[in-house]
Design a protein around this motif. Structure first.
Motif, PDB file in Angstrom:
ATOM      1  N   ASP A 208     -23.880  72.899 -23.380  1.00  0.00           N
ATOM      2  CA  ASP A 208     -23.351  74.045 -22.631  1.00  0.00           C
ATOM      3  C   ASP A 208     -24.291  74.391 -21.487  1.00  0.00           C
ATOM      4  O   ASP A 208     -25.490  74.106 -21.546  1.00  0.00           O
ATOM      5  CB  ASP A 208     -23.233  75.275 -23.529  1.00  0.00           C
ATOM      6  N   SER A 224     -19.965  76.294 -18.454  1.00  0.00           N
ATOM      7  CA  SER A 224     -19.430  74.946 -18.608  1.00  0.00           C
ATOM      8  C   SER A 224     -19.789  74.408 -19.987  1.00  0.00           C
ATOM      9  O   SER A 224     -20.817  74.777 -20.570  1.00  0.00           O
ATOM     10  CB  SER A 224     -19.983  74.017 -17.517  1.00  0.00           C
ATOM     11  N   ASP A 225     -18.951  73.527 -20.499  1.00  0.00           N
ATOM     12  CA  ASP A 225     -19.136  72.942 -21.831  1.00  0.00           C
ATOM     13  C   ASP A 225     -18.869  71.449 -21.739  1.00  0.00           C
ATOM     14  O   ASP A 225     -17.739  71.025 -21.476  1.00  0.00           O
ATOM     15  CB  ASP A 225     -18.176  73.614 -22.818  1.00  0.00           C
ATOM     16  N   THR A 275     -15.532  71.002 -19.415  1.00  0.00           N
ATOM     17  CA  THR A 275     -14.717  72.137 -19.004  1.00  0.00           C
ATOM     18  C   THR A 275     -15.609  73.115 -18.238  1.00  0.00           C
ATOM     19  O   THR A 275     -16.818  73.157 -18.444  1.00  0.00           O
ATOM     20  CB  THR A 275     -14.087  72.837 -20.209  1.00  0.00           C
ATOM     21  N   ASP A 292     -10.629  77.446 -12.986  1.00  0.00           N
ATOM     22  CA  ASP A 292     -10.842  77.181 -14.411  1.00  0.00           C
ATOM     23  C   ASP A 292     -10.433  75.737 -14.688  1.00  0.00           C
ATOM     24  O   ASP A 292      -9.253  75.402 -14.714  1.00  0.00           O
ATOM     25  CB  ASP A 292     -10.012  78.144 -15.264  1.00  0.00           C
ATOM     26  N   HIS A 295     -11.121  75.142 -19.093  1.00  0.00           N
ATOM     27  CA  HIS A 295     -11.982  75.945 -19.974  1.00  0.00           C
ATOM     28  C   HIS A 295     -11.151  76.952 -20.770  1.00  0.00           C
ATOM     29  O   HIS A 295     -11.069  76.858 -21.998  1.00  0.00           O
ATOM     30  CB  HIS A 295     -13.073  76.638 -19.154  1.00  0.00           C
ATOM     31  N   PRO A 316     -10.205  69.146 -17.279  1.00  0.00           N
ATOM     32  CA  PRO A 316     -11.662  69.239 -17.139  1.00  0.00           C
ATOM     33  C   PRO A 316     -12.203  68.301 -16.067  1.00  0.00           C
ATOM     34  O   PRO A 316     -11.531  67.348 -15.637  1.00  0.00           O
ATOM     35  CB  PRO A 316     -12.172  68.818 -18.525  1.00  0.00           C
ATOM     36  N   SER A 343     -18.232  79.440 -24.609  1.00  0.00           N
ATOM     37  CA  SER A 343     -17.903  78.040 -24.879  1.00  0.00           C
ATOM     38  C   SER A 343     -17.128  77.982 -26.185  1.00  0.00           C
ATOM     39  O   SER A 343     -17.045  78.967 -26.926  1.00  0.00           O
ATOM     40  CB  SER A 343     -19.177  77.204 -24.973  1.00  0.00           C
TER      41      SER A 343
END
Length: 398
Positions: A208, A224-225, A275, A292, A295, A316, A343
């Motif tokens: 993350d 972000s992840d 994401t 987005d 996410h 993503p 996340s």
């Protein structure tokens, strides 16, 4: 073979303090038995046919036995001066004592004159840090006098190198944590707003990232992840963060499009994706424009109690088709409104669904101050391990 010169070789006070600090930094003293060290002492005892083998760590005044294979159980701590390790700390290399009773430097030690009546000792130094400070020993003991052939001593030294590398792995993790702590966003002061967040890795490294910074009156905010966990996800997250900070003032659509182009191929080669929620807030009006990228984990809570979850319609980064424009959106952050961006690890704190966002929202309404709120989230994670990296960011307009 190195012979000591004095029965009091625990080192000068500054050296002892430095040694103790390094031992503490290794973060292994209080963690109990660990198989990575048990394996080494087990092999050492079997290979040499001795009554005991030990991996010892030397603090300022106390020796801690990290691992032992012995019929007679010692420790876990012993006064340093009562040990072979403590009395040989000033020796540069291996120490072999064929018969401790016949050696004035060690003949008075409790473990020699009392049970288990140690006669033979052989130890190799364990060193860590850039200046190779001796922090302990890997050693053998036996109640029968004996010595070691050169090949035997070489084997013991190889086992010592193995132990050093296992110790260094812990030091490297500490160093990595320090590096990652330096990658967290710097605090910002935004009149009329409060912002804060946390990221808790599932392991040592988190996939993350969260970031915020100011350009003029605009606040840029990102969560972000990266798919996956561990080192590979952490490296990809660091790459994304670097690419993001290279575009500090861009429009969200332009920034995410540039990330698609720059980082997308790296994610594809790694068979991963990321994401991302990336927004730019006009702090004067409270309008946030955002993109987005798959996410969809944003909760907006209104001052009047209403709430909504912002869902994503884009793919993503790393999966978005090249040449296709991203969808953009906007929201109004009115006085008293709050954004909570997380996340997917946050969903695992409860039932793995978006209902968990409402649970977080309820927790915020009970504790509408950022640090106490984040502390409650951490406590929830301790009670209910999410099994994933966990990031939570709060943006509140006063």
């Amino acid at each position: 073979m190195h012979q000591g010169t004095s029965p009091t070789s625990a080192g000068s006070a500054p050296a002892a303090v430095r040694r103790a600090a390094l031992v503490a930094a290794l973060d292994v003293v209080d963690s109990g038995p660990e198989e990575r060290f048990e394996r080494i002492t087990r092999i050492a005892r079997e290979a040499f046919g001795v009554s005991g083998s030990f991996l010892n760590l030397a603090g300022a005044e106390v020796l801690t036995i990290k691992s032992q294979q012995s019929d007679a159980v010692f420790g876990p701590t012993i006064p340093l001066q009562d040990t072979f390790c403590g009395r040989t700390l000033d020796q540069a290399g291996p120490v072999v004592v064929p018969d401790a009773r016949a050696d004035d430097r060690y003949a008075d030690m409790p473990m020699v004159v009392e049970d288990p009546n140690v006669r033979f000792y052989a130890g190799v130094p364990l060193r860590v840090g850039d200046d190779s400070v001796k922090v302990g020993t890997l050693c053998l003991v036996d109640p029968q006098p004996r010595t070691l052939e050169p090949d035997d001593l070489a084997l013991l030294e190889e086992l010592g190198v193995w132990a050093e590398r296992e110790l260094a792995a812990g030091a490297d993790e500490d160093r990595l944590r320090g590096v990652l702590a330096g990658l967290q966003p710097a605090p910002v002061t935004v009149p009329g707003y409060r912002i804060g967040g946390m990221s808790v890795p599932h392991g040592v490294v988190s996939g993350d990232l969260h970031e915020w910074h100011l350009t003029g009156e605009a606040l840029h905010l990102t969560v972000s992840d990266v798919m996956g966990k561990g080192m590979s996800a952490g490296l990809l997250a660091a790459t994304i963060r670097g690419a993001l900070l290279a575009r500090p003032a861009g429009d969200p659509e332009q920034v995410v499009a540039a990330l698609d182009e720059q980082v997308g191929p790296d994610l594809g080669r790694a068979e991963s994706f990321a994401t991302m929620f990336h927004g730019r807030l006009d702090t004067g009006s409270g309008r946030m424009d955002f993109v987005d990228a798959g996410h969809g984990l944003v909760l907006q809570m209104r001052a009047d109690g209403r709430e909504r979850t912002l869902l994503s319609s884009d793919l993503p980064i790393g999966l978005h088709p090249a040449g296709f424009a991203r969808s953009s959106g906007s929201l109004e952050l009115e006085p008293g409104d709050v954004l909570v961006i997380v996340s997917d690890g946050a969903l695992e704190l409860w039932d793995s669904t978006l209902t968990s966002l409402s649970r977080l929202g309820a927790m915020w309404r009970e504790e509408p101050e950022i640090e106490p709120f984040l502390a409650r989230v951490r406590a929830r994670a301790l009670e209910h391990d999410p099994g994933d990296d966990l990031t939570v960011v709060v943006l509140a307009r006063d």
